[in-house]
Design a protein around this motif. Sequence first.
Motif, short mmCIF file in Angstrom:
data_model
loop_
_atom_site.label_atom_id
_atom_site.label_comp_id
_atom_site.label_asym_id
_atom_site.label_seq_id
_atom_site.Cartn_x
_atom_site.Cartn_y
_atom_site.Cartn_z
N CYS A 79 0.82 -1.17 0.11
CA CYS A 79 0.15 0.06 -0.01
C CYS A 79 0.95 1.25 -0.03
CB CYS A 79 -0.88 0.11 1.21
SG CYS A 79 0.10 0.07 2.67
N PRO A 80 0.24 2.41 -0.20
CA PRO A 80 1.12 3.47 -0.42
C PRO A 80 2.09 3.76 0.90
CG PRO A 80 -0.97 4.15 -0.98
CD PRO A 80 -0.97 2.65 -0.62
N CYS A 81 1.64 3.66 2.25
CA CYS A 81 2.49 3.62 3.35
C CYS A 81 3.47 2.40 3.55
CB CYS A 81 1.59 3.80 4.73
SG CYS A 81 0.93 2.45 5.63
N GLY A 82 3.02 1.38 2.86
CA GLY A 82 4.04 0.38 3.14
C GLY A 82 3.68 -0.67 4.07
N HIS A 83 2.73 -0.51 4.97
CA HIS A 83 2.52 -1.51 6.28
C HIS A 83 1.29 -2.10 6.08
CE1 HIS A 83 6.30 0.09 7.93
NE2 HIS A 83 6.01 1.19 7.51
N LEU A 84 0.53 -2.29 5.23
CA LEU A 84 -0.68 -3.12 5.16
C LEU A 84 -0.21 -4.50 5.45
CD1 LEU A 84 -3.68 -2.95 4.49
CD2 LEU A 84 -2.98 -3.83 2.01
N CYS B 173 -1.35 0.31 9.31
CA CYS B 173 -1.30 0.88 7.89
C CYS B 173 -2.05 2.37 8.28
CB CYS B 173 -1.86 -0.02 6.83
SG CYS B 173 -2.43 0.98 5.41
N THR B 174 -1.58 3.49 7.49
CA THR B 174 -2.64 4.40 7.65
C THR B 174 -3.20 4.96 6.41
OG1 THR B 174 -0.52 5.85 7.14
CG2 THR B 174 -0.60 5.35 9.44
N CYS B 175 -3.23 4.14 5.60
CA CYS B 175 -4.05 4.34 4.24
C CYS B 175 -5.32 4.27 4.06
CB CYS B 175 -3.25 3.55 2.97
SG CYS B 175 -1.45 3.53 3.02
ZN LIG Z 1 -0.78 1.63 4.25
#
Ligand SMILES: [Zn+2]
Length: 506
Positions: A352-357, A364-366
């Motif tokens: 995902c864009p933030c990388g942490h999904l 994840c913060t997306c």
């Molecule tokens: Zn994310």
Amino acid sequence: MGRGLAVVRGIALVGLRPLEVRVEATCSPGLPVLKLVGLPDAAVREAGERVRTAIQRHGLRWPGERVVVNLAPADLPKVGSSFDLPLAIAVLAATGQVPMAAASRTWACGELGLDGSVRAVTGQLPLVAGARQLGARELLVPAGAAAEAALVTGLTPVPVTDLTEVVAALEGRRRVAPLEPVRPCPGPAAPDLADVRGQPLARRAVELAAAGGHHLLLTGPPGCGKTMLAERLHGLLPDLTTDEAIEVAAIHSLAGERRPDDPLRIRPPLRAPHQVVSAAALVGGGAGVPRPGELSLAHRGVLVLDELLEIPRAVLDALRQPLERGEVVLSRARARISYPGAVLLVGATNPCPCGHLGDPRRACTCRPDRIERYRARLSGPLLDRLDLQVPLQPVARAALVDGSPGEATAVVAARVAAARTAAAERWEPGRLNRDADAALLRRTTTRPALARLAAALTGLGASARAFDRMLRVARTIADLEGREVVGPGHVDEAVAYRLPPVPVSA
Ligand SMILES: [Zn+2]
């Protein structure tokens, strides 16, 4: 009065395809001017001035009459400075300074310095290989490129350092000792697969990719070892044969990334362009004669595209056709140019864009719609071509520090080599399972396995093209086991690499 028509042969390249160029010169009464015909490219026009200066400054005679030089065929794109040498020889023959008969048998390529020295040009190696393909048995080459030219079998390179040696060679006064070709060089040792702790699924996928040539997609949060795995995959590939190494070197020579005195690299190339790469830099292109891109520079090796989803969609789309065909076709107004580009693609991306999904260490913060848009950038057709899709978990610190080492590269590479040999014996020399014919492939698969794959396909919503691609992966799994036929178990494992990614709601 003219002394007849002098003809010397040079070589033009359209992509890597060589074409014979006849360089013709005549002298006739008139003002001492040089007229060049059949030369569209500025660099070749400058060649006239360079050749005139080199001949004069080297103590040879420039005719005090009209000189006409024609490069034929006229409609062929002629670029670069490799025609300096045949041009100079043609003028010397037309003015009686070298024997006309010897000139007419001569093939030559090389640039002239203003002092009459002979220098290597960009793309020197493909020019030499091209001369051989066109039937040349002997070729005048810059001395600095002679050892490289000696790699090409069936052709005797005659090294020359300056115009004095050129004259001597044409007068038959120059004896050339057999040349020692540039040495093959294994290059630096690759990082070992034993360094990868944990990640059993990824290790297995890397082995399958190396054995069958299947494209690989690694998805996972930052720091989970995506780059590490890509480098080790490269280490599993067998060395190139000498012919393959020459082909790869010729592409690098054409792109100006190889000097004639560089050793011949027998390890397959590994290229990892930055994600801001343009379509022209990736697949080839540019103004004038298109240059080979990263894809061709990685021919017979590995092309790593990190942060795959940061690469603009239009650039990724340019990869689709070349990945399917193993070559890049670049259309130009005057010519259709193709470069080889059979690569093993390794794509790496964050989930995902933030990388942490899906990362247990950090949330994840997306927003879900951003994740959807992010993933949509990896278009269906390109995703379809990435046969092995592997989600990576961050490796627990304990596994990194204390985990027992995995199998070493040497052990896995031996299995990879055996599987490649099995495939080449079944299909044809050099053919990987990635490029296996679909109909032949089905003949080596059991009926229950085909039925299992068809059922799985329905569940995954995959395309018909995906059916054959998964079957090719199953074929590689069977080859690694040394099995003649593909069974349901092999299919099951192949299908597992097509599982949908981590769901957005995770
Ligand atoms: Zn994310």
